[in-house]
Design an enzyme around this catalytic site. Structure first.
Site, PDB file in Angstrom:
ATOM      1  N   PRO A  67      44.515 -10.082   9.034  1.00 57.51           N
ATOM      2  CA  PRO A  67      44.362  -8.959   9.966  1.00 57.51           C
ATOM      3  C   PRO A  67      42.962  -8.886  10.537  1.00 57.51           C
ATOM      4  O   PRO A  67      41.966  -9.154   9.858  1.00 57.51           O
ATOM      5  CB  PRO A  67      44.665  -7.741   9.084  1.00 57.51           C
ATOM      6  CG  PRO A  67      44.331  -8.184   7.692  1.00 57.51           C
ATOM      7  CD  PRO A  67      44.702  -9.637   7.639  1.00 57.51           C
ATOM      8  N   GLY A 104      37.853 -13.964  11.328  1.00 54.87           N
ATOM      9  CA  GLY A 104      37.150 -14.567  12.458  1.00 54.87           C
ATOM     10  C   GLY A 104      36.073 -15.540  12.024  1.00 54.87           C
ATOM     11  O   GLY A 104      35.909 -16.616  12.616  1.00 54.87           O
ATOM     12  N   SER A 105      35.323 -15.187  10.989  1.00 55.10           N
ATOM     13  CA  SER A 105      34.260 -16.068  10.492  1.00 55.10           C
ATOM     14  C   SER A 105      34.828 -17.368   9.939  1.00 55.10           C
ATOM     15  O   SER A 105      34.281 -18.451  10.164  1.00 55.10           O
ATOM     16  CB  SER A 105      33.449 -15.354   9.410  1.00 55.10           C
ATOM     17  OG  SER A 105      32.765 -14.238   9.938  1.00 55.10           O
ATOM     18  N   LYS A 153      38.422 -14.557   2.372  1.00 58.98           N
ATOM     19  CA  LYS A 153      37.494 -14.315   1.265  1.00 58.98           C
ATOM     20  C   LYS A 153      37.605 -12.871   0.834  1.00 58.98           C
ATOM     21  O   LYS A 153      38.063 -11.991   1.570  1.00 58.98           O
ATOM     22  CB  LYS A 153      36.056 -14.646   1.662  1.00 58.98           C
ATOM     23  CG  LYS A 153      35.481 -13.849   2.836  1.00 58.98           C
ATOM     24  CD  LYS A 153      34.964 -12.451   2.515  1.00 58.98           C
ATOM     25  CE  LYS A 153      34.348 -11.764   3.729  1.00 58.98           C
ATOM     26  NZ  LYS A 153      34.025 -10.336   3.502  1.00 58.98           N
ATOM     27  N   GLY A 201      39.646  -7.174  11.606  1.00 55.10           N
ATOM     28  CA  GLY A 201      38.919  -6.026  11.077  1.00 55.10           C
ATOM     29  C   GLY A 201      39.243  -5.709   9.632  1.00 55.10           C
ATOM     30  O   GLY A 201      39.003  -4.596   9.168  1.00 55.10           O
ATOM     31  N   GLY A 202      39.774  -6.701   8.898  1.00 56.30           N
ATOM     32  CA  GLY A 202      40.192  -6.454   7.525  1.00 56.30           C
ATOM     33  C   GLY A 202      39.106  -6.636   6.482  1.00 56.30           C
ATOM     34  O   GLY A 202      39.300  -6.290   5.319  1.00 56.30           O
ATOM     35  N   GLY A 203      37.968  -7.228   6.869  1.00 53.25           N
ATOM     36  CA  GLY A 203      36.905  -7.473   5.893  1.00 53.25           C
ATOM     37  C   GLY A 203      37.161  -8.664   5.003  1.00 53.25           C
ATOM     38  O   GLY A 203      36.523  -8.826   3.958  1.00 53.25           O
ATOM     39  N   ILE A 204      38.102  -9.530   5.412  1.00 56.02           N
ATOM     40  CA  ILE A 204      38.416 -10.717   4.610  1.00 56.02           C
ATOM     41  C   ILE A 204      38.009 -12.006   5.319  1.00 56.02           C
ATOM     42  O   ILE A 204      38.406 -13.097   4.922  1.00 56.02           O
ATOM     43  CB  ILE A 204      39.903 -10.757   4.214  1.00 56.02           C
ATOM     44  CG1 ILE A 204      40.809 -10.519   5.420  1.00 56.02           C
ATOM     45  CG2 ILE A 204      40.195  -9.711   3.145  1.00 56.02           C
ATOM     46  CD1 ILE A 204      42.289 -10.543   5.087  1.00 56.02           C
ATOM     47  N   GLY A 205      37.186 -11.852   6.356  1.00 56.62           N
ATOM     48  CA  GLY A 205      36.547 -13.027   6.948  1.00 56.62           C
ATOM     49  C   GLY A 205      37.384 -13.820   7.916  1.00 56.62           C
ATOM     50  O   GLY A 205      37.065 -14.990   8.165  1.00 56.62           O
ATOM     51  N   ASP A 228      28.665 -14.225   7.943  1.00 54.18           N
ATOM     52  CA  ASP A 228      29.583 -14.730   6.917  1.00 54.18           C
ATOM     53  C   ASP A 228      30.023 -16.170   7.152  1.00 54.18           C
ATOM     54  O   ASP A 228      30.631 -16.780   6.259  1.00 54.18           O
ATOM     55  CB  ASP A 228      30.843 -13.849   6.849  1.00 54.18           C
ATOM     56  CG  ASP A 228      30.611 -12.545   6.102  1.00 54.18           C
ATOM     57  OD1 ASP A 228      29.512 -12.380   5.536  1.00 54.18           O
ATOM     58  OD2 ASP A 228      31.519 -11.703   6.089  1.00 54.18           O
TER      59      ASP A 228
END
Length: 300
Positions: A96, A104-105, A9, A98-102, A138
């Site tokens: 990646p 793990g979520s 995301k 810790g990329g802020g693109i979700g 998220d």
């Protein structure tokens, strides 16, 4: 074996309105679901054990969101379903950490959706979203699987149609800690709230939201702080800025810009410095995992 995608995301807009008494932050954000991400393979086990194979992802199994999501789902229905079979889940990572693109979520959400199908739990989406919310703020947007406007801590979702765009996402070689960003005293926490009506002002409600309106409100309240702590993020965004307005996504390290066509995005990607990773993805209204599960359900 069941194989399902776990899409990325972007946060096209991210405003932090204040800090709540429970320590979480009140925010407004626009989640754009992408057609690119990780994938998960689900293989039934006869011994009742849940196991996760995460490749190079160096996280203990008990801390892996995929494992925790599977255990949470099984525990939530054990009383009504009796003894459930085990499952081996193999996670193939593209996104990646810790990329802020979700990443793990989304992996956790696909686990909930996939096991709900594989184990024939028949739990409604809202129940799965609530289970996911207990693991991460998220996760509900990925469980519901729609590009959406979000408020609260990100759990109050309103589906929103956006015009077709292609994105170039660049990942610098660093990992941003969400906890570190949200606990920093320098983080802006007083943005003025906007409304969906303001976002859509002058735009026909029956048509997808266009780039003109998105750029009017685009921005990320975490961007200045992240760039001050992680100069690599600033460098990547400034490089992207030569093509179109570029922004940070979420509280991670990835930055992005939108293009009207895949060809334009590919041309920019071809010029990406070798020190960074990047990928091209199309924005979609419905998550790829929901589309695939719908096909499986219709063929049963």
């Amino acid at each position: 074996m069941l194989t399902l995608p776990a899409p990325a995301k972007l946060n096209l807009i991210l405003r932090i309105l204040g800090r709540r008494p429970d320590g979480y932050h009140e925010l407004q954000t626009l989640f754009q679901i992408l057609d690119y991400g990780d994938s998960l393979d689900f293989s039934p086990r006869s011994d009742g054990i849940i196991s996760v194979e995460a490749g190079a992802l160096d996280i203990p199994e008990e801390d892996n969101l995929v494992y925790r999501a599977a255990q949470r789902l099984r525990q939530s229905i054990q009383w009504q379903a009796g003894s459930l079979p085990g499952v081996h889940i193999r996670l193939s990572k593209k996104l990646p950490h810790g990329g802020g693109i979700g990443g793990g979520s989304s992996d956790a959400a696909t686990t909930l959706l996939g096991l709900n199908h594989l184990w024939q739990c028949n739990l409604p989406i809202e129940t799965l979203a609530e289970l996911g919310r207990g693991l991460g703020a998220d996760i509900p947007v990925f469980v519901r699987g729609r590009t959406a406007w979000a408020e609260g801590v990100g759990e109050e979702l309103t589906p929103l149609s956006i015009e077709n765009r292609h994105y170039l996402v660049v990942a610098p070689d660093c990992q941003v800690s969400t906890a570190k960003i949200f606990s920093d005293s320098r983080l802006t926490r007083d943005s003025v709230a906007i409304t969906l009506a303001a976002l859509r002002e002058g735009h026909p409600t029956e048509k997808p939201l266009g780039s003109d309106r998105l750029e009017t409100f685009s921005g990320n309240d975490c961007q200045a702080l992240v760039e001050s702590l992680y100069p690599e993020v600033r460098d990547a965004r400034e490089w992207l800025q030569q093509f179109a307005p570029a922004h940070l996504t979420g509280t991670g390290s990835c930055v992005f810009t939108a293009f009207p066509s895949a060809q334009a995005a590919r041309s920019a990607l071809a010029r990406l410095p070798r020190k960074w990773q990047g990928f091209i993805a199309a924005g979609v209204q419905v998550s790829p995992v929901h589309r695939q599960l719908a096909k499986l359900t219709s063929s049963d």
